[in-house]
Motif scaffolding. Sequence first.
Motif, short mmCIF file in Angstrom:
data_model
loop_
_atom_site.label_atom_id
_atom_site.label_comp_id
_atom_site.label_asym_id
_atom_site.label_seq_id
_atom_site.Cartn_x
_atom_site.Cartn_y
_atom_site.Cartn_z
N ILE A 107 -6.64 -2.53 -2.67
CA ILE A 107 -5.20 -2.24 -2.79
C ILE A 107 -4.46 -2.72 -1.55
O ILE A 107 -3.39 -3.34 -1.64
N SER A 108 -5.02 -2.45 -0.37
CA SER A 108 -4.36 -2.87 0.88
C SER A 108 -4.31 -4.39 0.99
O SER A 108 -3.28 -4.96 1.40
N GLU A 109 -5.40 -5.06 0.63
CA GLU A 109 -5.42 -6.52 0.71
C GLU A 109 -4.44 -7.14 -0.27
O GLU A 109 -3.74 -8.12 0.06
N LEU A 110 -4.36 -6.58 -1.48
CA LEU A 110 -3.41 -7.11 -2.46
C LEU A 110 -1.98 -6.89 -2.01
O LEU A 110 -1.11 -7.77 -2.20
N GLU A 111 -1.71 -5.72 -1.43
CA GLU A 111 -0.36 -5.47 -0.92
C GLU A 111 0.03 -6.51 0.12
O GLU A 111 1.12 -7.12 0.04
N THR A 112 -0.85 -6.73 1.10
CA THR A 112 -0.54 -7.70 2.15
C THR A 112 -0.42 -9.12 1.59
O THR A 112 0.52 -9.85 1.94
N SER A 113 -1.34 -9.51 0.73
CA SER A 113 -1.36 -10.87 0.21
C SER A 113 -0.16 -11.17 -0.69
O SER A 113 0.47 -12.23 -0.57
N LEU A 114 0.16 -10.24 -1.58
CA LEU A 114 1.28 -10.48 -2.50
C LEU A 114 2.60 -10.53 -1.77
O LEU A 114 3.47 -11.36 -2.08
N VAL A 115 2.77 -9.66 -0.79
CA VAL A 115 4.02 -9.67 0.00
C VAL A 115 4.13 -10.98 0.78
O VAL A 115 5.19 -11.62 0.82
N ALA A 116 3.03 -11.40 1.42
CA ALA A 116 3.05 -12.64 2.19
C ALA A 116 3.31 -13.85 1.29
O ALA A 116 4.04 -14.78 1.68
N GLU A 117 2.73 -13.84 0.07
CA GLU A 117 2.94 -14.95 -0.84
C GLU A 117 4.40 -15.05 -1.27
O GLU A 117 4.99 -16.13 -1.30
N ARG A 118 5.00 -13.90 -1.60
CA ARG A 118 6.40 -13.90 -2.01
C ARG A 118 7.30 -14.40 -0.87
O ARG A 118 8.24 -15.18 -1.09
N GLN A 119 7.03 -13.91 0.33
CA GLN A 119 7.85 -14.33 1.48
C GLN A 119 7.67 -15.80 1.79
O GLN A 119 8.63 -16.48 2.18
N ALA A 120 6.46 -16.33 1.63
CA ALA A 120 6.22 -17.75 1.88
C ALA A 120 6.98 -18.63 0.89
O ALA A 120 7.41 -19.73 1.22
N ARG A 121 7.15 -18.14 -0.34
CA ARG A 121 7.89 -18.90 -1.35
C ARG A 121 9.39 -18.68 -1.26
O ARG A 121 10.15 -19.24 -2.04
N GLY A 122 9.81 -17.83 -0.32
CA GLY A 122 11.23 -17.57 -0.15
C GLY A 122 11.81 -16.62 -1.17
O GLY A 122 13.04 -16.52 -1.30
N GLU A 123 10.96 -15.90 -1.88
CA GLU A 123 11.45 -14.94 -2.88
C GLU A 123 11.69 -13.59 -2.22
O GLU A 123 11.02 -13.20 -1.28
N SER A 124 12.68 -12.89 -2.74
CA SER A 124 12.99 -11.56 -2.22
C SER A 124 11.98 -10.55 -2.74
O SER A 124 11.52 -10.64 -3.88
N ILE A 125 11.63 -9.59 -1.90
CA ILE A 125 10.69 -8.55 -2.29
C ILE A 125 11.11 -7.25 -1.62
O ILE A 125 11.54 -7.25 -0.45
N ASP A 126 11.02 -6.17 -2.35
CA ASP A 126 11.36 -4.86 -1.83
C ASP A 126 10.14 -4.30 -1.10
O ASP A 126 9.19 -3.81 -1.73
N LEU A 127 10.14 -4.38 0.22
CA LEU A 127 9.00 -3.91 1.00
C LEU A 127 8.80 -2.41 0.84
O LEU A 127 7.66 -1.93 0.85
N THR A 128 9.89 -1.67 0.72
CA THR A 128 9.78 -0.22 0.58
C THR A 128 9.04 0.16 -0.69
O THR A 128 8.14 1.00 -0.68
N THR A 129 9.40 -0.48 -1.80
CA THR A 129 8.73 -0.19 -3.07
C THR A 129 7.27 -0.62 -3.03
O THR A 129 6.38 0.09 -3.53
#
Length: 371
Positions: free
Chosen positions: A118-140
């Motif tokens: 779960i922790s690895e997926l959280e970090t990886s998915l957030v990093a992937e979205r940010q690398a593509r320039g997509e917005s992501i709600d870090l709080t959620t």
Amino acid sequence: MDWTAAFQRVYGFLQRHEMTGWMLEVFLVVCAAAAANMVLARILERLGRQTARTRNVWDDALIEAARRPLRLLIWVVGIGFAGEIIRHDTGAALFSAVPALRTLGVIGALVWFVVRLISELETSLVAERQARGESIDLTTAKALARLLRVSVLITGSLIALQSLGFSISGVLAFGGIGGIAIGFAAKDILANFFGGLMLYLDRPFAVGDWISSPDRDIEGTVEDIGWRLTRIRRFDKRPVYVPNSMFASMAVVNPSRMTHRRIYETVGIRYDDLAVLGRIVQAVETMLRARQDIDTEQTLMVYFNGFRDSSCDFMIYCFTRTTQWAEYLAVRQAVMLEIAEIVERYGAEIAFPTRTLHIAGPVAMQAGEGA
């Protein structure tokens, strides 16, 4: 290292000392566990290099999460079998707890794996979205990851208790009764916990937002929303730790979610320039409506709005398209300078505090004064 030669030396030692029974079996089990760990480490290393070449973050997270829990699982199973051999051959009462401990070890390794995944997926998915320039709600994202981890830990604990022979229904009933006592003893902690839950559900602000409170001396950027505290970094770089329960009883302003920034100014000209005031007001409004950085779809007003002691005032009320503070200040500065040019173009001047003294008639000097 020559494992075959080492094994032969240890085997010869056991034979010389007539310990070829359960000791040899335990030795073989431990050696098998060590060998399996080495093989597994190499396999995971190769898989990790292969998955790193792909764009899929799921396989990377799976391999990284499995590294340590799988190796722990091998040791737990191996040592558990070794303990079973010792218990069976020696009958030692100490090793009667080996099956239960082995079961707990297996459950612990599986829970550890899922939590790491779960922790690895959280970090990886957030990093992937940010690398593509997509917005992501870090709080959620953080809230969902924490909720999943807590759920896994609770489920693993209940399974472990059941494997030890405890009644789950009894544990839950005890938890319901004990929860009342805990609620009275730790009401502040629970208030902060549910306050954090409400922040995640209502989402009045998120990590990275600039917030302020008119009720409290709190203003800054939200850095972290925990289960008990929210950390806010003030503009002087000092952190403020606010208990989550406070947000239920105070107003919060979130300027980060504003759609526009407002320009609201009052400009005064001299009474001597009252004749050109109407044309100045009209020119200022025309200038504002022609600017691309002013949103004319929003309220835009320029009106003469009062006589003051030293000036005739007109107001400017409009909204910029940008919400960035530095860009807003640049737009506001350009608007104010253009207003000054318009006032000067019509031969008028911006007023400053003055006082005119009117003398009704000549003042007669008494005899002897001024001598």
